[in-house]
Each structure stands twice: as structure tokens, then as C-alpha cells.
Write an enzyme that holds these catalytic residues in place. Structure first.
Site, PDB file in Angstrom:
ATOM      1  N   ASP A  72       0.831  -1.196   0.000  1.00 42.75           N
ATOM      2  CA  ASP A  72       0.000   0.000   0.000  1.00 42.75           C
ATOM      3  C   ASP A  72       0.870   1.252   0.000  1.00 42.75           C
ATOM      4  OD1 ASP A  72      -2.452   1.393   0.226  1.00 42.75           O
ATOM      5  OD2 ASP A  72      -2.060   1.667   2.360  1.00 42.75           O
TER       6      ASP A  72
ATOM      7  N   ASP B 107      -8.788   0.212   1.057  1.00 42.67           N
ATOM      8  CA  ASP B 107      -8.707   0.766  -0.305  1.00 42.67           C
ATOM      9  C   ASP B 107     -10.007   0.485  -1.048  1.00 42.67           C
ATOM     10  OD1 ASP B 107      -6.162   1.552   0.222  1.00 42.67           O
ATOM     11  OD2 ASP B 107      -5.168   0.239  -1.232  1.00 42.67           O
TER      12      ASP B 107
ATOM     13  N   THR C 256      -3.087   5.718  -4.072  1.00 43.20           N
ATOM     14  CA  THR C 256      -1.984   6.503  -3.490  1.00 43.20           C
ATOM     15  C   THR C 256      -0.688   6.313  -4.268  1.00 43.20           C
ATOM     16  OG1 THR C 256      -1.651   4.679  -1.943  1.00 43.20           O
ATOM     17  CG2 THR C 256      -2.930   6.534  -1.176  1.00 43.20           C
ATOM     18  N   THR C 257      -0.421   5.094  -4.698  1.00 46.48           N
ATOM     19  CA  THR C 257       0.806   4.859  -5.462  1.00 46.48           C
ATOM     20  C   THR C 257       0.746   5.642  -6.772  1.00 46.48           C
ATOM     21  OG1 THR C 257       0.664   2.632  -4.576  1.00 46.48           O
ATOM     22  CG2 THR C 257       2.324   3.022  -6.243  1.00 46.48           C
TER      23      THR C 257
HETATM   24  P1  ADP Z   1      -2.707   2.440  -6.106  1.00 55.83           P
HETATM   25  O1  ADP Z   1      -2.085   2.656  -4.762  1.00 55.83           O
HETATM   26  O2  ADP Z   1      -2.378   3.567  -7.032  1.00 55.83           O
HETATM   27  O3  ADP Z   1      -4.146   2.122  -6.049  1.00 55.83           O
HETATM   28  P2  ADP Z   1      -2.366  -0.300  -6.885  1.00 55.83           P
HETATM   29  O4  ADP Z   1      -1.184  -1.130  -6.560  1.00 55.83           O
HETATM   30  O5  ADP Z   1      -3.640  -0.578  -6.192  1.00 55.83           O
HETATM   31  O6  ADP Z   1      -1.940   1.197  -6.711  1.00 55.83           O
HETATM   32  O7  ADP Z   1      -2.577  -0.443  -8.446  1.00 55.83           O
HETATM   33  C1  ADP Z   1      -3.616   0.210  -9.115  1.00 55.83           C
HETATM   34  C2  ADP Z   1      -3.458   0.007 -10.610  1.00 55.83           C
HETATM   35  O8  ADP Z   1      -3.561  -1.367 -10.960  1.00 55.83           O
HETATM   36  C3  ADP Z   1      -4.543   0.730 -11.366  1.00 55.83           C
HETATM   37  O9  ADP Z   1      -3.973   1.478 -12.401  1.00 55.83           O
HETATM   38  C4  ADP Z   1      -5.418  -0.406 -11.889  1.00 55.83           C
HETATM   39  O10 ADP Z   1      -6.052  -0.076 -13.094  1.00 55.83           O
HETATM   40  C5  ADP Z   1      -4.431  -1.505 -12.073  1.00 55.83           C
HETATM   41  N1  ADP Z   1      -5.042  -2.835 -12.080  1.00 55.83           N
HETATM   42  C6  ADP Z   1      -5.777  -3.430 -11.131  1.00 55.83           C
HETATM   43  N2  ADP Z   1      -6.180  -4.664 -11.509  1.00 55.83           N
HETATM   44  C7  ADP Z   1      -5.658  -4.866 -12.754  1.00 55.83           C
HETATM   45  C8  ADP Z   1      -5.696  -5.944 -13.696  1.00 55.83           C
HETATM   46  N3  ADP Z   1      -6.341  -7.074 -13.432  1.00 55.83           N
HETATM   47  N4  ADP Z   1      -5.051  -5.773 -14.866  1.00 55.83           N
HETATM   48  C9  ADP Z   1      -4.403  -4.634 -15.109  1.00 55.83           C
HETATM   49  N5  ADP Z   1      -4.318  -3.600 -14.292  1.00 55.83           N
HETATM   50  C10 ADP Z   1      -4.944  -3.703 -13.118  1.00 55.83           C
HETATM   51 MG    MG Z   2      -5.118   0.483  -5.267  1.00 59.19          MG
END
Ligand code: ADP
Ligand code: MG
Length: 508
Positions: A37, A360, A70-71
Site C-alpha cells: 500500500d 482501499d 496513493t501509489t
Molecule cells: P494504487 O495505490 O495507485 O491504487 P495499486 O497497486 O492498487 O496502486 O494499483 C492500481 C493500478 O492497478 C490501477 O492502475 C489499476 O487499473 C491496475 N489494475 C488493477 N487490476 C488490474 C488488472 N487485473 N489488470 C491490469 N491492471 C490492473
Molecule cells: Mg489500489
């Protein structure tokens, strides 16, 4: 400043997306946190650099406003700054860059709105929760959890708004994540104070106390001189009488359950048990407030004010054994909106990470229920945004078009990183995505379930619009702020009022 921000963005980029890795954070006392996270990593990191600290603030804002993304927000800010550096090298003045970035951010919001779709079914809500949890600690139980989360959020909606504080998360060590459940009511992590008390109270009338049922130690140092055994006896009797009259107060209000934020002493426990009253003590303030809302009771700070009117109601109060601990379940509350999510997991580290993933997802669900707008994930929305911002840059006359262009390029950082983290070639993916979007497939992104470029929206990889708008607006704000700084000056300690010199009265 720019370097510091970039380093930070580089550090967390490996955690982005479903194939992102986790970080292990170790503090000076040896405590560890394993997490994926963004905001947790950043807020636990020991960061000294002032500009890097500003980036940490974005993550916190994002967490507060949306709860997810957040990332993404921090990575975008880092990339915006990196790209600004290229412009600075070409002798483009920071004021032009910041102007361009502001223009681009405003335009981005408009574009994002036009790309968003209305949410149409409950199934989509489940997809959103799943997208949020993919690749996190909660991954393997996401089907079960996403249903629970949707149900939880839906049950606390009030006039189209969601207050996530209404959902209580209680973590229980033992059993597996799949056995997490939703309880209609409030669960508190406390057992009844005495074994003599009933384990179950039906149609409970609940006294919510934030005053102790014991005699407080005097605040000032007090000394009693006792000269005879009779005096000691009468002193003790006096103390006991005071407590008995406290319990009497509770009994005469008609309460059958006492939830106390402070202590309940042995004598009080004895008398309460004798009256068949169920009591718990040292309950967290937040739980007391939740209970007040749930049972429609009033929190009492002075026992004298306790009457039947102030009591809360729940159809069942019960002690339940969970693992090694006993918990108090308060169900059938007057207000059905009170709910508790019981999160189970094997170890503390696992449960904590599951909780972060859940938070989240809850943030995403709340945003969607409030705004009703979603966009395609897997980098789809970022690529489309990038494409349209480049077109927008072409319409500008001045040098700020270069800044808008760089802003557009920064958006590509999300899909390329998603690819990179999954071991795919970022350049190939980017090229293919661009081709698809040029030919009008605005929802094509990288589906990391199968590594293919396809319509991610149709595949159920969807995210709330608000995650993206908030990430872009806070990233651009902080980038602009850092770009406007031309010097970092160490400022002295906060000023103290200058002491008057002797003989200078009246010369203040
Ligand atoms: P954040 O802290 O920004 O939410 P995450 O590690 O949760 O970071 O990653 C979010 C990203 O992962 C988003 O851009 C989302 O569209 C992408 N994502 C989530 N599930 C999938 C998937 N199955 N295939 C491709 N991208 C995905
Ligand atoms: Mg996320």
C-alpha cells in the site's frame, strides 16, 4: 528537489498494480510491516528531504479523499517533475512549465469526466472492489470479500453519502481470510468483566458510560490517619457504599447491559453480576460513539444523569468466543446501519495487510456510490488521457504546449509500469496501446489476468473516476509547488518574544 521526488516515485513504483511487489518496512525497534500500500510505505518511511515530504503529503491526501490510488498519485507527481526537468534543460522557464501543467490538469479533469461511464449494476461494484484488491494481501479471498464489502457499504449509505466510519473493522487472529464475515451490529473486542454475569442478554437496555464505576484516586496527595480498627472499617464501608450507590443508579435506570469506557472495580462487578447485568469495561471511545449511534443511546459522563431515556437498545447482547479471546456482540440494534466487518487471518501481519486492501476497496466503493462514475483500469484511461492531452497541446500557441505535452507523456508512466511490474516489455505494450487508442478503442488497457491488451472495462477491471481525478489534481498541484521553489532556506527556530532588557521598560 526534483531528484528527491523522483527517487521516491521510483521506490514505490514496483508496488503498482496486480503484479506489483510488496515492501518490508523495518523500524528501529525491529517491528516489521509487509505491505503493498503506497500510503503506508510512504508514511512509515523515514524521510528527511523536504520535497520528498511534500510527496508523502499527496499520498495522505489521496488516502483521505478517496482511500485508494496513493501509489498512482505519487508516481504521477514524480514523473511530472522528471519531465519538467527536461523542459528546464531546454531553458524553458519554470513559470511557463507550471502554467502548462495547470492548463493540462484542468483539461485532464474535463477529459476524464467525458471518458467516465455511469455505474449500472451491482456486479460492477463487486468488480471495483476486486480491482482494488487484486495483487494485495486480500487477493485470494477477493471474491468473498468483495461481496461482503459491497454489502457493507450499501448498508451504510445515507442520502447517497457514505461515511466509512460507520463500518467497524474488527480484526481477529485465527481461521482464514475466507471466513471473514459481516455482522449486523457492533462487535467489541472485550469480554464481560465477571464470570458471574450472564453471557447473553435478550432485549438489552444498554447504559453507555464514559465515567468509571469505581472510586477515583484523589488527584492531590491525600493522607488519612486512622487510629482504630473501627475507623478503618467505617472507611471501607463508606467506600463500598459509594460504589453500591453507583450500581444502584445503573440498576434503577433499568439497564441490563453496561458498556463503560473507564474502569469497573471488583465491588461494582460483584453487585452488577448479582443483578444479572452484563458489563464490559475499558471500551474505546470510538466504539462507544458507534454504539450510541447504533443503539440510539446517549453517552453518560455523570451517573446522576442516567435514566431510562438515555439507554440504548439492542435485541441481543452476547459474549462469543473468537480464537483465544471473548468478544461482545451487540446485534439487532435500533439503527440497522450499524455493521461490523470481522476480518480474520492467520497472522497479525497478514490481517493488517488485508485490512489495508479492504480499506482501499471500501474507499473506492464509497466514491463510486457517491459519484456513480467509473473508468477503465489497466492503464486504459491514462493512455486515452495522454492521447487527448497531446491533441490539446497542439492547439496551444505558446511555449506552454511543451509542458502540456510532457504532462501527457507522464500519464504513460502508469501503463508502462503495470507492464514492467508484470515482466512484460513496457515499450511493446505502450506501442500496442497507442495503436488501439488511435483507432478509437478508448477502453483498451493492459489486462494483467492474461497479459493481453483488451477492453479492460468489459473485463471488469474498473476503477472510480474520483481516484483518477484526485490523483491527477494532487500530483499536478504538488509538482507545480515544487517547481516554483528556487531555493531551500533553513529557517531558524520559531521566533520567541524578545525579552526586555533591564531598564528598558516601555521600550517594547
Ligand atoms: P494504487 O495505490 O495507485 O491504487 P495499486 O497497486 O492498487 O496502486 O494499483 C492500481 C493500478 O492497478 C490501477 O492502475 C489499476 O487499473 C491496475 N489494475 C488493477 N487490476 C488490474 C488488472 N487485473 N489488470 C491490469 N491492471 C490492473
Ligand atoms: Mg489500489
Amino acid at each position: 528537489n526534483i531528484l528527491a521526488a523522483r527517487v521516491l516515485a521510483e521506490t514505490i513504483k514496483t508496488t503498482l498494480g496486480p503484479k506489483g511487489m510488496d515492501k518490508m518496512l523495518v523500524d528501529s525497534t525491529g517491528n516489521i510491516i509487509v505491505t503493498n500500500d503506497g500510503v503506508t510505505i510512504l508514511s512509515e518511511m523515514d524521510i528527511e528531504h523536504p520535497a520528498a515530504k511534500m510527496l508523502v503529503e499527496i499520498a495522505k491526501t489521496q488516502e483521505k479523499e478517496v482511500g485508494d490510488g496513493t501509489t498512482t498519485a505519487v508516481m504521477l507527481a514524480g514523473k511530472l517533475l522528471e519531465n519538467a526537468e527536461k523542459l528546464l534543460d531546454q531553458k524553458i522557464h519554470p513559470t511557463i512549465i507550471t502554467k502548462g501543467y495547470r492548463l493540462a490538469a484542468d483539461k485532464a479533469k474535463i477529459i476524464l469526466n467525458s471518458l467516465a461511464a455511469e455505474i449500472s449494476s451491482e456486479d460492477e461494484l463487486i468488480r471495483i472492489a476486486q480491482t482494488a484488491m487484486t495483487g494485495k494481501g486480500a487477493e485470494h479471498a477477493k471474491e468473498k470479500l468483495s461481496e461482503l464489502l459491497v454489502q457493507a457499504v450499501k448498508s451504510v449509505v445515507e442520502n447517497g453519502r457514505v461515511n466509512l466510519d460507520d463500518i467497524k473493522i474488527e480484526k481477529i487472529k485465527g481461521k482464514s481470510i475466507e471466513e471473514s464475515s459481516l455482522i449486523e451490529g457492533i462487535v467489541i473486542d472485550k469480554e464481560k468483566v465477571s464470570q458471574e454475569m450472564p453471557s447473553k442478554v435478550v432485549n438489552a437496555k444498554i447504559a453507555l458510560l464514559d465515567c468509571p464505576l469505581e472510586i477515583r484516586a484523589p488527584e492531590r496527595e491525600t493522607r488519612l490517619s486512622i487510629t482504630s480498627p473501627e475507623q478503618l472499617q467505617s472507611f471501607l464501608t463508606q467506600e463500598e457504599n459509594t460504589i453500591v450507590s453507583m450500581v444502584q443508579k445503573v440498576v434503577s435506570s433499568g439497564a441490563s447491559v453496561v458498556v463503560c469506557q473507564k474502569g469497573i472495580d471488583d465491588v461494582a462487578q460483584f453487585y452488577l453480576a448479582k443483578k444479572g447485568i452484563y458489563a464490559v469495561r475499558r471500551v474505546a471511545r470510538t466504539d462507544l460513539q458507534r454504539l450510541a449511534k447504533a443503539t440510539d443511546g446517549k453517552i453518560i459522563s455523570n451517573l446522576k444523569e442516567l435514566t431510562e431515556k438515555e439507554l440504548g437498545f439492542a435485541s441481543l447482547v452476547q459474549e462469543v468466543k473468537e480464537g483465544d479471546d471473548n468478544m461482545t456482540y451487540i446485534t439487532g440494534c435500533k439503527n440497522p446501519k450499524a455493521i461490523t466487518l470481522l476480518v480474520r487471518g492467520g497472522t497479525e501481519h497478514v490481517i493488517d495487510e488485508v485490512e489495508r486492501a479492504i480499506r482501499d476497496a471500501l474507499g473506492d466503493l464509497a466514491s463510486v456510490i457517491e459519484d456513480q462514475k467509473v473508468v477503465a483500469g489497466g492503464g486504459a484511461v491514462e493512455i486515452e488521457l495522454s492521447k487527448r492531452l497531446k491533441e490539446f497541446a497542439q492547439t496551444l500557441r505558446g511555449r506552454e504546449q511543451y509542458a502540456v505535452e510532457q504532462f501527457a507523456l507522464a500519464m504513460e508512466f502508469i501503463p508502462t509500469t503495470l507492464a514492467e511490474n508484470a515482466g512484460l516489455d513496457p515499450l511493446d505494450i505502450l506501442t500496442e496501446l497507442k495503436v488501439m487508442h488511435e483507432s478509437g478503442n478508448k477502453n483498451h488497457g493492459l489486462n494483467l489476468f492474461n497479459g493481453k491488451i483488451e477492453d479492460t472495462f468489459l473485463r471488469g477491471i474498473i476503477e472510480p473516476l474520483r481516484v483518477k481525478t484526485q490523483a491527477i489534481s494532487s500530483a499536478s498541484e504538488v509538482a507545480v509547488m515544487i517547481l516554483r521553489i528556487d531555493d531551500v532556506i533553513a529557517s531558524g527556530k520559531p521566533k520567541q518574544r524578545s525579552a526586555n532588557l533591564p531598564g528598558m521598560d516601555g521600550y517594547d
